[in-house]
Scaffold this motif. Structure first.
Motif, PDB file in Angstrom:
ATOM      1  N   UNK A 110       0.846  62.111  15.285  1.00  0.00           N
ATOM      2  CA  UNK A 110       2.024  61.273  15.448  1.00  0.00           C
ATOM      3  C   UNK A 110       2.508  60.708  14.119  1.00  0.00           C
ATOM      4  N   UNK A 111       1.589  60.380  13.210  1.00  0.00           N
ATOM      5  CA  UNK A 111       2.029  59.848  11.926  1.00  0.00           C
ATOM      6  C   UNK A 111       2.901  60.871  11.186  1.00  0.00           C
ATOM      7  N   UNK A 112       2.389  62.084  11.043  1.00  0.00           N
ATOM      8  CA  UNK A 112       3.113  63.065  10.231  1.00  0.00           C
ATOM      9  C   UNK A 112       4.379  63.562  10.924  1.00  0.00           C
ATOM     10  N   UNK A 216      12.405  48.077   7.793  1.00  0.00           N
ATOM     11  CA  UNK A 216      11.096  48.691   7.944  1.00  0.00           C
ATOM     12  C   UNK A 216      11.087  50.113   8.468  1.00  0.00           C
ATOM     13  N   UNK A 217      12.236  50.764   8.529  1.00  0.00           N
ATOM     14  CA  UNK A 217      12.283  52.093   9.147  1.00  0.00           C
ATOM     15  C   UNK A 217      11.534  53.155   8.346  1.00  0.00           C
ATOM     16  N   UNK A 233      -1.162  56.574   2.463  1.00  0.00           N
ATOM     17  CA  UNK A 233       0.018  57.270   1.934  1.00  0.00           C
ATOM     18  C   UNK A 233       1.144  56.331   1.508  1.00  0.00           C
ATOM     19  N   UNK A 234       0.853  55.032   1.422  1.00  0.00           N
ATOM     20  CA  UNK A 234       1.797  54.098   0.827  1.00  0.00           C
ATOM     21  C   UNK A 234       2.972  53.707   1.685  1.00  0.00           C
ATOM     22  N   UNK A 235       2.847  53.848   3.002  1.00  0.00           N
ATOM     23  CA  UNK A 235       3.949  53.453   3.883  1.00  0.00           C
ATOM     24  C   UNK A 235       3.585  52.236   4.728  1.00  0.00           C
TER      25      UNK A 235
END
Length: 260
Positions: A110-112, A216-217, A233-235
């Protein structure tokens, strides 16, 4: 006269998450009018969202229909209980390992996929933007998506979690019911005292609310369980949760937003 009703694990694995979705959403709707628990006011929910609640219900029902069809096919292809990995997986340790594996697989997929749908302008405009019509999320809008997104993000992600964890249809009843409850909770728009999800998971309704706001999108893509991919991954966007004098809570970002 004795009547025997035999309900298969495959049937329950297909239907239980759908029923749980509406029951748990209904529980949160009872608190939706109480401003002291809300992350956004009821007025904001009514005025800022870009889709009607009736359209949301129809969209969710369509996604659940597709989800049920895929579940039936999956259980049929894998052979149901006859394809259970081994008796050891029925132990508490085995089930815990399966559930943790499924959680990591589901989160990773789901993240990717979620991040791709934001970074690919075509996919965002024509697919994922439907979900972001809910600027102020609420419980039964958790699965309001474009049908293709529902298939790619949720249904296929769930199928991979089921297959790679090696869980049986019986175990899947509990795992996917739990995952459904967690997803609804993340979109409920409320911060209830004593909520165990807020205690045990950093990924919660406030965390996901950040993602639904304009600032925040491009952050907090992780769902539904952990936040490690965002941090790696810096998000990841940290935030504070503060009580408002007018009632309810306000989620405030704690980092400058980069326009990337």
């Amino acid at each position: 006269m004795e009547i025997n009703i035999n309900i298969s694990d495959e049937f329950l694995g297909t239907v239980a998450p759908l029923v749980v979705y509406w029951l748990y959403s209904g529980f949160y709707m009872l608190f939706g009018s109480q401003e002291k628990y809300r992350l956004h006011s009821k007025k904001d929910e009514d005025e800022k969202n870009l889709v009607s609640k009736s359209a949301v219900v129809k969209g969710v029902l369509l996604q659940q229909f597709i989800q049920a069809v895929v579940a039936i096919i999956l259980f049929t292809v894998t052979g149901g209980d006859e394809n259970a990995v081994s008796n050891v997986n029925n132990s508490l340790f085995g089930l815990g390992r399966q559930f943790f594996t499924a959680m990591v697989v589901l989160d990773t997929w789901q993240y990717f996929m979620h991040r791709l749908m934001h970074q690919n302008k075509f996919m965002y405009r024509h697919i994922h933007s439907l979900h972001h019509r809910l600027i102020v999320p609420y419980a039964f809008g958790a699965l309001y998506n474009h049908p293709l997104e529902g298939l790619l993000l949720d249904t296929i992600g769930g199928a991979l979690a089921f297959l790679l964890s090696g869980m049986s249809p019986r175990a899947s009843i509990f795992f996917f019911s739990f995952a459904t409850i967690k997803t609804v909770d993340d979109h409920c728009g409320l911060w209830l005292p004593g909520n165990l999800f807020h205690i045990f998971f950093r990924n919660n309704s406030a965390y996901h609310d950040v993602h639904h706001q304009l600032y925040g999108t491009k952050y907090n893509y992780s769902q539904p369980f952990f936040v490690f991919w965002d941090k790696i991954l810096g998000t990841y966007m940290p935030y504070s949760l503060e009580k408002k004098e007018s009632g309810g809570f306000e989620v405030r970002p704690l980092k400058a937003v980069k326009d990337n």
